[in-house]
Design a protein around this motif. Structure first.
Motif, PDB file in Angstrom:
ATOM      1  N   SER A 414       0.873  -1.171   0.000  1.00 18.61           N
ATOM      2  CA  SER A 414       0.000   0.000   0.000  1.00 18.61           C
ATOM      3  C   SER A 414       0.905   1.214   0.000  1.00 18.61           C
ATOM      4  N   ARG A 415       0.324   2.407   0.091  1.00 19.45           N
ATOM      5  CA  ARG A 415       1.126   3.626  -0.009  1.00 19.45           C
ATOM      6  C   ARG A 415       2.105   3.770   1.157  1.00 19.45           C
ATOM      7  N   ARG A 416       1.888   3.079   2.278  1.00 15.74           N
ATOM      8  CA  ARG A 416       2.793   3.204   3.417  1.00 15.74           C
ATOM      9  C   ARG A 416       3.277   1.865   3.942  1.00 15.74           C
ATOM     10  N   THR A 417       2.852   0.765   3.330  1.00 16.32           N
ATOM     11  CA  THR A 417       3.189  -0.558   3.843  1.00 16.32           C
ATOM     12  C   THR A 417       4.066  -1.305   2.855  1.00 16.32           C
ATOM     13  N   THR A 418       5.174  -1.822   3.357  1.00 21.62           N
ATOM     14  CA  THR A 418       6.139  -2.549   2.537  1.00 21.62           C
ATOM     15  C   THR A 418       6.402  -3.908   3.167  1.00 21.62           C
ATOM     16  N   VAL A 419       6.476  -4.924   2.336  1.00 22.74           N
ATOM     17  CA  VAL A 419       6.895  -6.249   2.788  1.00 22.74           C
ATOM     18  C   VAL A 419       8.216  -6.577   2.104  1.00 22.74           C
ATOM     19  N   PRO A 431      22.986 -20.387   6.845  1.00 28.67           N
ATOM     20  CA  PRO A 431      22.038 -19.493   6.160  1.00 28.67           C
ATOM     21  C   PRO A 431      21.566 -18.366   7.072  1.00 28.67           C
ATOM     22  N   ASN A 432      21.447 -17.195   6.500  1.00 32.12           N
ATOM     23  CA  ASN A 432      20.891 -16.032   7.188  1.00 32.12           C
ATOM     24  C   ASN A 432      19.787 -15.439   6.322  1.00 32.12           C
ATOM     25  N   GLY A 433      18.857 -14.765   6.963  1.00 31.66           N
ATOM     26  CA  GLY A 433      17.786 -14.126   6.209  1.00 31.66           C
ATOM     27  C   GLY A 433      16.812 -13.446   7.138  1.00 31.66           C
ATOM     28  N   GLU A 434      15.850 -12.769   6.539  1.00 35.08           N
ATOM     29  CA  GLU A 434      14.813 -12.102   7.321  1.00 35.08           C
ATOM     30  C   GLU A 434      13.565 -11.914   6.485  1.00 35.08           C
ATOM     31  N   LEU A 435      12.444 -11.780   7.172  1.00 38.83           N
ATOM     32  CA  LEU A 435      11.161 -11.407   6.590  1.00 38.83           C
ATOM     33  C   LEU A 435      10.595 -10.284   7.434  1.00 38.83           C
ATOM     34  N   PHE A 436       9.975  -9.278   6.801  1.00 36.00           N
ATOM     35  CA  PHE A 436       9.462  -8.156   7.585  1.00 36.00           C
ATOM     36  C   PHE A 436       8.267  -7.517   6.888  1.00 36.00           C
ATOM     37  N   VAL A 437       7.500  -6.825   7.687  1.00 36.18           N
ATOM     38  CA  VAL A 437       6.441  -5.930   7.208  1.00 36.18           C
ATOM     39  C   VAL A 437       6.718  -4.571   7.837  1.00 36.18           C
ATOM     40  N   ARG A 438       6.797  -3.542   7.011  1.00 40.41           N
ATOM     41  CA  ARG A 438       7.177  -2.220   7.506  1.00 40.41           C
ATOM     42  C   ARG A 438       6.114  -1.197   7.128  1.00 40.41           C
ATOM     43  N   ARG A 439       5.832  -0.340   8.075  1.00 42.70           N
ATOM     44  CA  ARG A 439       4.930   0.793   7.853  1.00 42.70           C
ATOM     45  C   ARG A 439       5.784   2.056   7.882  1.00 42.70           C
ATOM     46  N   GLY A 440       5.974   2.699   6.742  1.00 41.79           N
ATOM     47  CA  GLY A 440       6.844   3.859   6.665  1.00 41.79           C
ATOM     48  C   GLY A 440       8.103   3.525   5.890  1.00 41.79           C
ATOM     49  N   THR A 441       9.230   4.108   6.293  1.00 47.92           N
ATOM     50  CA  THR A 441      10.500   3.902   5.620  1.00 47.92           C
ATOM     51  C   THR A 441      11.495   3.250   6.574  1.00 47.92           C
ATOM     52  N   ARG A 442      12.680   2.943   6.065  1.00 48.88           N
ATOM     53  CA  ARG A 442      13.715   2.378   6.930  1.00 48.88           C
ATOM     54  C   ARG A 442      14.106   3.342   8.037  1.00 48.88           C
ATOM     55  N   GLU A 443      14.079   4.625   7.732  1.00 52.04           N
ATOM     56  CA  GLU A 443      14.514   5.626   8.695  1.00 52.04           C
ATOM     57  C   GLU A 443      13.414   6.078   9.638  1.00 52.04           C
ATOM     58  N   GLU A 444      12.153   5.893   9.239  1.00 49.68           N
ATOM     59  CA  GLU A 444      11.058   6.431  10.041  1.00 49.68           C
ATOM     60  C   GLU A 444       9.816   5.583   9.829  1.00 49.68           C
ATOM     61  N   GLY A 445       9.294   5.026  10.910  1.00 50.09           N
ATOM     62  CA  GLY A 445       8.106   4.202  10.806  1.00 50.09           C
ATOM     63  C   GLY A 445       8.187   3.038  11.783  1.00 50.09           C
ATOM     64  N   SER A 446       7.344   2.026  11.572  1.00 46.13           N
ATOM     65  CA  SER A 446       7.291   0.858  12.447  1.00 46.13           C
ATOM     66  C   SER A 446       7.470  -0.401  11.617  1.00 46.13           C
ATOM     67  N   TRP A 447       7.846  -1.490  12.279  1.00 45.76           N
ATOM     68  CA  TRP A 447       8.050  -2.735  11.561  1.00 45.76           C
ATOM     69  C   TRP A 447       7.923  -3.926  12.507  1.00 45.76           C
ATOM     70  N   VAL A 448       7.631  -5.086  11.928  1.00 42.24           N
ATOM     71  CA  VAL A 448       7.699  -6.370  12.616  1.00 42.24           C
ATOM     72  C   VAL A 448       8.433  -7.324  11.681  1.00 42.24           C
ATOM     73  N   GLY A 449       9.163  -8.265  12.258  1.00 41.16           N
ATOM     74  CA  GLY A 449       9.912  -9.158  11.395  1.00 41.16           C
ATOM     75  C   GLY A 449      10.442 -10.368  12.131  1.00 41.16           C
ATOM     76  N   ALA A 450      10.908 -11.326  11.343  1.00 37.83           N
ATOM     77  CA  ALA A 450      11.583 -12.514  11.859  1.00 37.83           C
ATOM     78  C   ALA A 450      12.919 -12.621  11.147  1.00 37.83           C
ATOM     79  N   PHE A 451      13.921 -13.203  11.819  1.00 33.53           N
ATOM     80  CA  PHE A 451      15.262 -13.147  11.253  1.00 33.53           C
ATOM     81  C   PHE A 451      16.146 -14.270  11.788  1.00 33.53           C
ATOM     82  N   ARG A 452      17.164 -14.561  11.028  1.00 31.44           N
ATOM     83  CA  ARG A 452      18.350 -15.282  11.488  1.00 31.44           C
ATOM     84  C   ARG A 452      19.531 -14.528  10.902  1.00 31.44           C
ATOM     85  N   ARG A 453      20.409 -13.988  11.745  1.00 36.52           N
ATOM     86  CA  ARG A 453      21.462 -13.131  11.228  1.00 36.52           C
ATOM     87  C   ARG A 453      22.725 -13.224  12.067  1.00 36.52           C
TER      88      ARG A 453
END
Length: 737
Positions: A414-419, A431-453
């Motif tokens: 959507s206009r503010r939601t990125t997966v 192996p490393n990786g991540e999955l996330f859903v972000r509202r806003g941008t990398r610098e400003e906004g909120s996010w939830v995610g899962a990861f192995r890093r």
């Protein structure tokens, strides 16, 4: 505006006509163009009013002021650098018969990187005076009332009031504002029309247009492109020539706004204009841009007060230039005072304001941003953005993974939601990786995610960047200490002028990361191995962390202060060595207690630092940084404080000094020329058991360094002189000087 600033503005606006926008124009606009009859009637009246509202204006004269700022920043930098600032003020006269007169009152251009270099500053002043002599239109608000009313709209976007606008936009009724006039003169009623682009196209605008109900005249317009400019999408052939480390190149326009004031209860004329945006070069650098103009002291159809003819005071000069406008000659007379008068004009602001708005208040701009954001359309389909190779540091080298690479993708839902997500594999076959859903941008906004890093212990370091990977491969230099984490997180980031704030909740399974390679090019000759890594405590941990980064001041001729605060609290459970000594790099694994027992543990830790730079005397400048941290509870190996390396204690290896308590002091002395500096420095610090905190017998180094662009690129040679005797070379970004 000089060539440098003009080039950045051109990139931000990408003044390229919309390809195909006019190819097929229906005889009638789509049925959903107008949300209601009221907005349709309002816009039809506005289109007619554009030709009628300026009847009777034969000339006008006004005082115009301009301000431009260009900075240099990055998400990981401790502070923003000021690259370019400019102020100009002029009285401008427009006549319908074609004559123009510009009387410059003040002009000041600041390039802080060369401040203090007399020859360079004199050249800048001379260049500015020469430009003023050639400037026939001081800024975009030296407007022709009989021409288009929407600043910039014709040059780079589809005009919302054009005849074909219905093909590209939907229009909705907005708010109504009533302004009572003094005495019994009645009131002015202003009605809003909201402009919603039909698709997420950079050449279409979301907008808010306010019109005078009585006349249909435009009284305020605010815009934002339907999506940011992306070089990969807009100019794919040009993007192919850009190295991967500089991708993606994105230009975001935060807002474009212009409003008008009513004169003689008849004419609405421009009063304020504002533009703010940011050009991003990969994940490395960002250039914030601010442009503002104000117009006042209008005199419509009155005699000129500008000395277009006759004798000028001593030191003043005058010239006449001929240009073509719509095929007819236009003559502009330019009057300019002596250079000293330009620089010291009372019409110029004294303060070094940087990105701080002057023409508009913060409250006004927040309202504009919020409304424009609500009008941005959701993208149609998935606009996937892929990163691989050297883009976004997807390829890197370190002693844990050796060479690793991967691929990442982001898509706007959507206009503010990125997966998005990423996958990575190195020579360690972990192996490393991540999955996330972000509202806003990398610098400003909120996010939830899962990861192995692969994680690292010192937040100030950037061990995965191109520079760190190159040093690791070439010389075996690595200051970072690594551990692995598997889990989930949710967080919020916020950004204002001069500060960045973050908050994160997390669940992680943390474990040790084993060194898998000693290969480096220098080691082929010397036979030296790469440094061992910490043996992290294995446990499951849940917790939260907060962070604050701030900056005060931008001008290197004055005080610049910056600081950082980090705090973390967590609770964990592990089946690992309970009460065993810290397994630091120098401790062989067989000496660590391998007794396995179940245990719970909780810890809290906090670190704060402040840094200041300021000019001194004899062409010198000084910098100082102080920091301290403490950890409480059952602190794991990976959450202790580690000193050593370019980010804190130069001359010592990263992680060589560690403990549950730490303090740090750094002092530097350099020449006062930000564009290229040579400095001498000393760092002093201590880390150990928090309960044995001491300022006695600290670790100390001395060294010398060189930097470019006010510390943007930094090279140091440091030697440990107390509690060590090693020589170290450091190459990094974002130094104090």
């Amino acid at each position: 505006m000089n060539i440098f600033a003009a080039g950045l503005l051109a990139l931000a606006l990408q003044v390229t006509p919309q390809a195909g926008a006019q190819d097929t124009i229906p005889a009638e606009p789509p049925s959903d163009t107008y949300a209601d009859p009221g907005v349709e009637e309002l816009l039809n009246r506005a289109r007619v009013a554009r030709a009628e509202e300026v009847e009777g204006i034969e000339s006008y004269e006004a005082l115009m002021k301009e301000r431009i700022y260009v900075g240099l920043s990055a998400f990981r930098f401790r502070r923003e650098r000021s690259l370019f600032q400019q102020q100009r003020a002029a009285r401008y006269r427009w006549s319908r018969d074609g004559d123009r007169v510009v009387q410059w009152l003040g002009a000041r251009r600041q390039i802080p990187l060369v401040e203090g270099q007399e020859e360079a500053m004199e050249e800048i002043d001379r260049e500015l005076a020469d430009e003023l002599m050639r400037e026939v239109d001081p800024g975009p608000l030296a407007f022709d009332p009989w021409d288009e009313r929407l600043v910039f709209a014709d040059s780079w976007a589809v005009h919302p009031l054009s005849d074909s606008a219905g093909v590209h936009y939907r229009f909705l009724s907005g708010d109504t504002l009533r302004v009572a006039l003094p005495g019994d003169q009645g009131e002015i009623v202003m009605i809003e029309a909201r402009v919603q682009p039909r698709r997420d196209d950079f050449h279409l605008m979301a907008g808010s247009l306010w019109f005078d109900q009585a006349s249909g005249s435009l009284v305020r317009a605010s815009f934002r492109p339907a999506r940011p400019f992306d070089l990969e999408i807009e100019e794919p052939e040009d993007a192919e020539e850009v190295p991967g480390i500089f991708k993606p190149i994105i230009a975001e326009v935060d807002y474009i706004t212009v409003d008008y004031s009513l004169h003689e209860f008849r004419w609405w004329l421009p009063r304020r204009f504002g533009f703010e945006g940011e050009v991003k070069v990969g994940r490395m650098l960002a250039m914030p841009l601010t442009f503002e103009w104000t117009v006042g002291q209008y005199a419509v159809n009155e005699e000129s007060q500008i000395p277009a003819v006759g004798e000028l005071p001593p030191g003043w000069s005058r010239t006449e230039r001929r240009t073509e406008v719509d095929g007819r000659p236009v003559y502009t007379t330019i009057v300019i005072p002596p250079q000293d008068s330009l620089l010291q004009s009372a019409e110029l602001l004294d303060a070094d304001l940087g990105t701080t708005p002057v023409a508009f208040s913060e409250a006004e701009l927040k309202e504009i941003r919020d409304e424009l954001d609500s009008l941005i359309p959701s993208p149609i389909g998935l606009n996937a953005r892929w990163s691989y190779g050297f883009q976004d540091a997807m390829t890197r080298y370190n002693r844990i993974e050796a060479l690793s690479t991967g691929i990442a993708v982001e898509a706007d839902m959507s206009r503010r939601t990125t997966v998005g997500g990423s996958a990575r594999l190195g020579f360690d076959l972990q192996p490393n990786g991540e999955l996330f859903v972000r509202r806003g941008t990398r610098e400003e906004g909120s996010w939830v995610g899962a990861f192995r890093r692969l994680d690292y212990v010192n937040e100030r370091e950037d061990p995965f960047g191109l520079g760190a990977s190159a040093l690791s491969l070439a010389f075996g230099y690595e200051d970072a200490q690594f551990y692995r984490s598997l889990g989930a997180e949710a967080g919020i980031r916020a950004r204002t002028r001069g500060s960045r704030r973050s908050f994160r909740l997390f669940y992680e399974h943390q474990s040790a990361a084993e060194k898998t390679t000693d290969f480096n090019l220098t080691g082929l000759i010397t036979g030296d191995d790469m440094r061992p890594n910490i043996i992290a405590t294995e446990l499951d941990v849940v917790g939260g962390e907060v962070g604050l980064d701030w900056q005060w001041g931008l001008d290197p001729r004055g005080l610049i202060a910056s600081g950082s605060i980090r705090a973390e609290a967590a609770w964990g459970f592990n089946e690992a060595q309970d009460g065993s000594p810290s397994c630091i790099p120098e401790t062989p694994p067989e000496e660590c207690d391998d007794t396995v027992s179940s245990s719970t543990r909780s810890y809290q830790r906090a670190w704060g630092s402040v840094a200041m730079t300021h000019p001194l005397f004899w062409g010198l400048a000084g910098a100082i940084e102080l920091g301290a941290g403490a950890a409480f509870g059952d602190v794991t190996v990976q959450r202790e404080f580690y000193l050593g390396g370019y980010s804190n204690l130069r001359g010592f290896y990263g992680g060589e000094v560690f403990g549950t308590g730490a303090w740090l002091g750094r002092i530097e002395l350099a020449n006062d020329l930000p564009v290229a500096r040579f400095s001498v420095f000393s760092d002093v610090g201590w880390a150990g058991d928090r309960e044995e905190w001491t300022f006695e017998d600290p670790y100390v180094n001395v060294g010398a360094g060189a930097s470019l662009v006010d510390g943007l690129v930094r090279f140091d040679i440091a030697r440990a002189v107390r509690r060590g005797d090693a020589w170290r070379i450091h190459f990094y970004l974002d130094g104090l000087f």
